[in-house]
Design an enzyme around this catalytic site. Structure first.
Site, PDB file in Angstrom:
ATOM      1  N   SER A 267      40.036  -3.432  67.477  1.00 28.37           N
ATOM      2  CA  SER A 267      40.898  -2.561  66.694  1.00 28.37           C
ATOM      3  C   SER A 267      41.953  -1.920  67.582  1.00 28.37           C
ATOM      4  O   SER A 267      41.760  -1.753  68.783  1.00 28.37           O
ATOM      5  CB  SER A 267      40.049  -1.472  66.026  1.00 28.37           C
ATOM      6  OG  SER A 267      40.846  -0.398  65.579  1.00 28.37           O
ATOM      7  N   LYS A 268      43.059  -1.536  66.960  1.00 30.51           N
ATOM      8  CA  LYS A 268      44.093  -0.800  67.698  1.00 30.51           C
ATOM      9  C   LYS A 268      43.527   0.469  68.318  1.00 30.51           C
ATOM     10  O   LYS A 268      44.030   0.963  69.321  1.00 30.51           O
ATOM     11  CB  LYS A 268      45.244  -0.422  66.755  1.00 30.51           C
ATOM     12  CG  LYS A 268      46.169  -1.560  66.367  1.00 30.51           C
ATOM     13  CD  LYS A 268      47.297  -1.018  65.514  1.00 30.51           C
ATOM     14  CE  LYS A 268      48.265  -2.118  65.118  1.00 30.51           C
ATOM     15  NZ  LYS A 268      49.406  -1.596  64.322  1.00 30.51           N
TER      16      LYS A 268
END
Length: 506
Positions: A267-268
């Site tokens: 994930s970012k």
């Protein structure tokens, strides 16, 4: 969606690829890998690499993120042939500056019947699905496809404004993916989709294919997460070709997911995905790019370390594997260490200085601005430190004691644990033996010989117990540059002061 036989098409003669991120946060490793693979394909085929920005989401996009993306590409050495800050024949290269283009294309799609006005609200779509016995979140049902002019007028009289939807054909849609081979989407699996919001704002579903068409992009390399939108793009491309906006259908290649801890998609928000965090820790661009290239591709079965020139020579997107790739920070650091060792010593020092300044061990953040003493010590230390660090952020811990003039360095907690009951006696013997060594003879070999004879041969201590306390006195650390070389660099006065200083604190 189904994947059939493994058929991968030939690349066009003049490859044109693009990198088109949205400026919605700090650059992450998935974004960089997309840029890297597109760049490598363009350089390998001697094609064209276009860099544009998709910034039509005013609520999420930021100028800070836009600048960070450019900073990231510049730091990594990923250059482009057309686009942002370079120019080219198909600008502007920011979607926020291309609004009139999208309005014009949307109007043509509507006039030709490829798009239609849709007045349904999300609540109405859900209600119709429930009434028909479908799941509430089933999606759009095609209700507005054949509205009469009277029905449209009635909606407008209510104050409604229509979205524009693309009319999807009632047929299977198939294409040959450059990475995954033949992929098919069954008829009816992709509903008519919105390309322009009721307020007139164009969506990614319109702007992205229109930009690709007008910039003559013929190879679209992007993440697996966008695979489900590909049938939409293919259909829109068919319409754009009919309208003369596009010349040809591009080839598509969908790169595998990058997985993080626990086999979840990276994930970012995961620290491992933050590009600048890796830079802050001391990754060099050669090491980080080398590792990111391995997330789905390899240069050879038994080889992990290579240069970007070597990658360019060998890269073919059709060799990218479709299986998810796992981001392994330990392997990334190991590969980075290999690239640090390959640097020219002066290049290693030049790159290390900003980290040394950040960590408070030198006076300036560039080599030329350092004092003569700092440059002298760092030059002497480079061959000792460069083979032993994995990240540039580790250099300060290795050279801090060499640059310091302090007579006593407080040992780290793990260094203190290394000190045994024999440490005071060892230090007493070392001080006595070294006190008689002349400044002119304060050299690595002589220091080694003197302490080895005093502590190991005559004192009977094992080398670890003999030299451990001396190392802790000199550096305050359990792991340091080679001991006797460090003592020579620091000099007799400081070395003796540190031995006495530790002895007094035991």
């Amino acid at each position: 969606m189904t994947e059939a036989e493994n058929t991968k098409p030939e690349l066009p003669e003049n490859v044109r690829v693009r990198f088109c991120p949205s400026p919605t946060g700090i650059p992450h490793v998935g974004m960089v890998r997309t840029a890297l693979f597109n760049w490598a394909e363009a350089r390998h085929t001697k094609g064209t690499f276009v860099f544009r920005i998709e910034d039509t989401d005013a609520q999420r996009d930021s100028e800070e993120s836009y600048n960070q993306i450019i900073e990231a590409l510049n730091w990594l050495g990923i250059d482009w042939d057309e686009g942002i800050n370079v120019g080219g024949p198909d600008g502007p290269y920011r979607q926020s500056e291309r609004g009139d283009i999208y309005k014009d294309v949307a109007a043509k799609l509507l006039e030709a019947g490829y798009a239609y006005e849709s007045f349904s609200t999300p609540e109405e779509i859900e209600a119709r699905n429930v009434a028909a016995g479908r799941p509430k979140a089933f999606g759009y049902d095609g209700y507005d496809r054949n509205l009469t002019e009277e029905q449209k007028a009635a909606f407008r009289a209510e104050g409604r404004k229509p979205a524009l939807r693309i009319r999807m054909p009632d047929e299977d849609i198939a294409f040959d993916d450059l990475i995954r081979g033949r992929i098919e989407f069954k008829a009816g699996s992709v509903p008519d989709y919105v390309i322009v919001r009721p307020n007139g704002d164009p969506l990614y579903t319109l702007t992205n294919p229109v930009d690709d068409a007008m910039m003559r992009i013929n190879v679209v390399l992007r993440g697996e997460d966008l695979l489900s939108s590909t049938p939409r793009q293919i259909v829109l491309y068919r319409y754009l070709i009919e309208l003369g906006v596009a010349k040809e259908m591009p080839l598509f290649g969908h790169m595998p997911y990058v997985m993080g801890q626990g086999n979840k998609k990276l994930s970012k928000r995961d620290p491992e995905s933050n590009l600048f965090l890796h830079r802050d820790h001391g990754f060099i661009r050669e090491g980080l790019l080398n590792y990111l290239a391995l997330l789905g591709w390899s240069i050879a079965p038994d080889r992990d370390v290579f240069s970007m020139d070597e990658m360019i020579e060998k890269f073919d997107v059709r060799d990218v594997k479709a299986n998810p790739a796992r981001f392994d920070i330990d392997k990334a650091i190991s590969i980075n260490a290999e690239h640090i060792r390959m640097l020219d010593p002066q290049d290693f020092l030049n790159r290390s200085v900003p980290y040394l300044k950040r960590d408070g061990v030198v006076s300036a953040d560039s080599w030329d601005a350092l004092t003569d003493r700092e440059r002298e010590i760092l030059t002497a230390a480079a061959p000792l430190v460069q083979p032993r660090v994995r990240l540039l952020g580790e250099v300060a811990g290795m050279v801090g004691s060499l640059l310091s003039t302090e007579g006593y360095i407080e040992p780290d907690a793990d260094a203190k644990k290394q000190l045994k009951d024999s440490a005071p006696e060892v230090l007493d013997k070392a001080i006595a033996a070294l006190d008689g060594v002349d400044e002119a003879d304060w050299k690595t070999d002589n220091l080694h010989e003197t302490l080895n004879k005093t502590l190991v041969e005559e004192g009977g201590y094992k080398p670890r117990l003999a030299f451990g306390p001396v190392r802790v006195a000199m550096s305050g650390r359990r792991v340091s540059p080679p001991l006797f070389e460090s003592m020579e660099i620091v000099g007799k006065d400081v070395s003796m002061a540190r031995l006495r200083g530790l002895r007094e604190h035991l």
